[in-house]
Structure formats: structure tokens, C-alpha cells
Scaffold this active site. Sequence first.
Site, PDB file in Angstrom:
ATOM      1  CE  LYS A 137      37.969  16.015 -30.235  1.00 42.11           C
ATOM      2  NZ  LYS A 137      37.548  16.666 -28.980  1.00 42.11           N
ATOM      3  CE  LYS A 139      40.728  19.806 -21.844  1.00 43.89           C
ATOM      4  NZ  LYS A 139      40.335  19.474 -23.021  1.00 43.89           N
ATOM      5  CE  LYS A 179      40.428  13.212 -21.971  1.00 46.32           C
ATOM      6  NZ  LYS A 179      39.466  13.307 -23.005  1.00 46.32           N
TER       7      LYS A 179
HETATM    8  N1  AQP Z   1      40.067   8.883 -24.097  1.00 46.48           N
HETATM    9  C1  AQP Z   1      38.746   8.828 -24.093  1.00 46.48           C
HETATM   10  N2  AQP Z   1      38.113   7.682 -23.780  1.00 46.48           N
HETATM   11  C2  AQP Z   1      36.731   7.618 -23.800  1.00 46.48           C
HETATM   12  N3  AQP Z   1      35.946   8.665 -24.123  1.00 46.48           N
HETATM   13  C3  AQP Z   1      36.561   9.825 -24.439  1.00 46.48           C
HETATM   14  N4  AQP Z   1      36.094  11.025 -24.813  1.00 46.48           N
HETATM   15  C4  AQP Z   1      37.139  11.881 -25.036  1.00 46.48           C
HETATM   16  N5  AQP Z   1      38.298  11.252 -24.814  1.00 46.48           N
HETATM   17  C5  AQP Z   1      37.981   9.969 -24.441  1.00 46.48           C
HETATM   18  C6  AQP Z   1      34.684  11.324 -24.956  1.00 46.48           C
HETATM   19  O1  AQP Z   1      34.492  11.883 -26.249  1.00 46.48           O
HETATM   20  C7  AQP Z   1      33.417  12.834 -26.167  1.00 46.48           C
HETATM   21  C8  AQP Z   1      33.851  14.134 -26.781  1.00 46.48           C
HETATM   22  O2  AQP Z   1      34.885  14.747 -26.051  1.00 46.48           O
HETATM   23  P1  AQP Z   1      35.160  16.283 -26.294  1.00 46.48           P
HETATM   24  O3  AQP Z   1      35.508  16.508 -27.690  1.00 46.48           O
HETATM   25  O4  AQP Z   1      34.048  17.103 -25.819  1.00 46.48           O
HETATM   26  O5  AQP Z   1      36.348  16.652 -25.362  1.00 46.48           O
HETATM   27  P2  AQP Z   1      37.338  15.876 -24.474  1.00 46.48           P
HETATM   28  O6  AQP Z   1      36.641  14.914 -23.585  1.00 46.48           O
HETATM   29  O7  AQP Z   1      38.182  16.910 -23.773  1.00 46.48           O
HETATM   30  O8  AQP Z   1      38.114  15.115 -25.603  1.00 46.48           O
HETATM   31  P3  AQP Z   1      39.572  15.208 -26.103  1.00 46.48           P
HETATM   32  O9  AQP Z   1      39.634  14.332 -27.266  1.00 46.48           O
HETATM   33  O10 AQP Z   1      40.501  14.922 -24.975  1.00 46.48           O
HETATM   34  O11 AQP Z   1      39.745  16.708 -26.603  1.00 46.48           O
HETATM   35  P4  AQP Z   1      40.753  17.843 -26.170  1.00 46.48           P
HETATM   36  O12 AQP Z   1      42.123  17.240 -26.180  1.00 46.48           O
HETATM   37  O13 AQP Z   1      40.582  18.917 -27.175  1.00 46.48           O
HETATM   38  O14 AQP Z   1      40.331  18.295 -24.809  1.00 46.48           O
HETATM   39  C9  AQP Z   1      33.049  12.972 -24.688  1.00 46.48           C
HETATM   40  O15 AQP Z   1      31.909  12.157 -24.443  1.00 46.48           O
HETATM   41  C10 AQP Z   1      34.252  12.415 -23.986  1.00 46.48           C
HETATM   42  O16 AQP Z   1      33.935  11.880 -22.709  1.00 46.48           O
END
Ligand code: AQP
Length: 344
Positions: A210, A115, A207
Site C-alpha cells: 500500500k 519500516k 513486495k
Molecule cells: N504483497 C503481498 N502479497 C501477499 N500478501 C500480502 N499482504 C500484504 N501485502 C502482500 C497481506 O495482506 C494482509 C494485510 O496486510 P496489512 O494491511 O496488515 O499490512 P502489510 O502486510 O504491511 O500490507 P501493505 O499493503 O504492504 O501495507 P503497508 O504498505 O501500509 O505496510 C496480510 O495478511 C498481509 O500478509
Amino acid sequence: MSKFPPRVFSGIKPSGDLHLGNYLGAIRRFVPLQKTHACIYCVVDLHAITVWQDPEDLKRGTYEIAAAYLAAGVDPKEHIIFNQSQVVEHAELAWMFNCVVRMGWMQRMTQYKDKAGKNTQNVSLGLFAYPSLMAADILLYQTTHVPVGDDQKQHLELTRDIAQKFNNDFAGSISKNNLPAEFFPIIEPVITGPATRILSLKDGAKKMSKSEQSSAATIYMLDDADAIAKKIKKAKSDADALPSEVAGLEGRLEAGNLVGIYAALADISKQDVLNEFGGKGFGTFKPALADLAVAHLAPIAENMRRYLAEPDEIETILKDGANRARTIAQKTMKDVREIIGFVQ
Ligand code: AQP
């Protein structure tokens, strides 16, 4: 066997629109755990602000995640749904863990490195300290099990290390206060099933996320049936037919991803999917996946919209959940302050 009663904690941060990865990697797996564990599902808004969030978007995202928990079938009466900032003990314990964790441990966290990229001098201190807060979220409730996607594995290992170090550093004080030597549990990550890492629909090296800029790469939980079907049909794949054995997906990231999504939505194994579609091309498989995704996701989206139309109801649920979470958190923090030696 752990002496701690089985308790689940997990959270999602309101940092953008909720997507299929969040659903299959986390929310979908929250629901069955309610039968066997006391569950606490949190909207981790303090984590969201480690990168800039527009205040209105932060609020909207908080309602959206709460609505998704409810729409997917989390029971807010039997279990707990709340947003993190309403229970200040999360931030308090995170500070204490900042003083337990070592810089070297934090510097190894790959999510921070990804990040921050080359921008390490200009990201927030909060982004660096994120894993301490995550450990605090989990250990505040003396949680035993944490269902998350694969990307959180390293943070959960760090949580185990923090718990272990705290228990060791303060062993004398823990015993003097007649508390169990394993004051914080050594948690079990629950990273299981065919969809622990859903990939971008446009690039199998990334992956689904968001913060992804391309909406064609991401299926959002509030996408309508048309959008879901279109995105799946246009998803990157390859020219070969699907193999009949899982081993044949090796090195075919996009194909493996689509098969994993199918398996998770149908609640079957990847091998079961290949038993049905092995030897068939994407011209057959993608429409079948699109139909399945629409049939599964459209009712959840409809349910989410119903909850989102009643923000007062969501607020009541979050407040009630926060009150119950706080009761548990305050008990832990009273012991932690005593263990550390704060006068109270
Ligand atoms: N691509 C994914 N596949 C499976 N699980 C996923 N998770 C996130 N992306 C995937 C799981 O969703 C939960 C919440 O995640 P988070 O909101 O705490 O943050 P993150 O993992 O960083 O998710 P994002 O969507 O990628 O958000 P941004 O882009 O804002 O950083 C967790 O259990 C995560 O493992």
C-alpha cells in the site's frame, strides 16, 4: 488436536489503497474458510495509526476494506466483520502483552526494521510495539488459524511465543482459577497457495505494498479494467520464454510473480500454468493474464463500489460485528484480569 474450536482471525490495516497482494494473500483465502471455521475479519485501524494517517483517509480506507471483505464474499451475519478500534479490549490485551514480550524478541522483527530503516529515533513507539497488538488481536478470540501473506510469518511466530510465555508465566494462577493450562492457543499460521507474496510489478525485489509510491507497480482493487490490463502489459518481465517446469522460474522473480498471480486468480497451481504457457513468451502470456485479471477483479471492484455507495450499511455491519466480537473479547479479558491478579 487443539481443544479450541476452529476459529479464524485475520485483518488488514486501512493504511492506503487495497491492492492485489492484500486480495490474493489474504481476502481471497478468507472466503472458503467460512465453510469450516467461525471467522472474524477485522479492519485493523489501530495498526494503521502506527504511521501517520490523515483522519479522512483512515475513514475512507476503513470503508474500503470492509467493502472488499463483503464484495469478495464474506458473510457478515454468519461470521464477523468489524473495525478494531470499536473493541477496546484489543488495546487492553496488547498492553498486557507488552509486559510479557521481551525487547529482544521485538528487536528481531524484520518488518519493524524495514519500516523504520535508519529512522529508529523518529518512528512511533506504536510501530515498534505493533506485533504485541497483532498477538492481542489473534489471542483475544482464542483463535486457532490465521490466514495471512508471507510477510506476516514472523509476527505469527512471535504470537505463538507470547501465548506460550503467558501460559507458562501464569501457569499457577491459571490452574488456581480452574482454567485450562493452555489458556491461549498456540496458533497455526495459514500461509498457503501460489500467491503468499505478490511482488511489485516494477521491481521483483520488493513486495506489492500500500505504501509503494509508484501506482504502475501496484494493481489496486478499485482499478478499472483498462488500468489493470495496462499495468500487467507494462509489468517488468524478462526476454526468455516461460519454462515448462516450476524449477525453471528459480531466479526469475518477475516471471515467477506473474505466473503466481495467474495461478492464484485461476485457482490452479503454478505447474498447471506452465503446462499451458511453458515455451511461450510474455507477448502471449501477459495478454492472457490481463484478460484473466480483468475478468476476476472487475466484478469485485463493481461490487465494492456498490457497497461504498452505502456507507450507512457498512457502518451497521461494522457495529453489529463489533458488538458480537466484544462479547467474546470481554469473556477472555475477564479471565485474563483474574489470571494476572487485577482486582475486578
Ligand atoms: N504483497 C503481498 N502479497 C501477499 N500478501 C500480502 N499482504 C500484504 N501485502 C502482500 C497481506 O495482506 C494482509 C494485510 O496486510 P496489512 O494491511 O496488515 O499490512 P502489510 O502486510 O504491511 O500490507 P501493505 O499493503 O504492504 O501495507 P503497508 O504498505 O501500509 O505496510 C496480510 O495478511 C498481509 O500478509
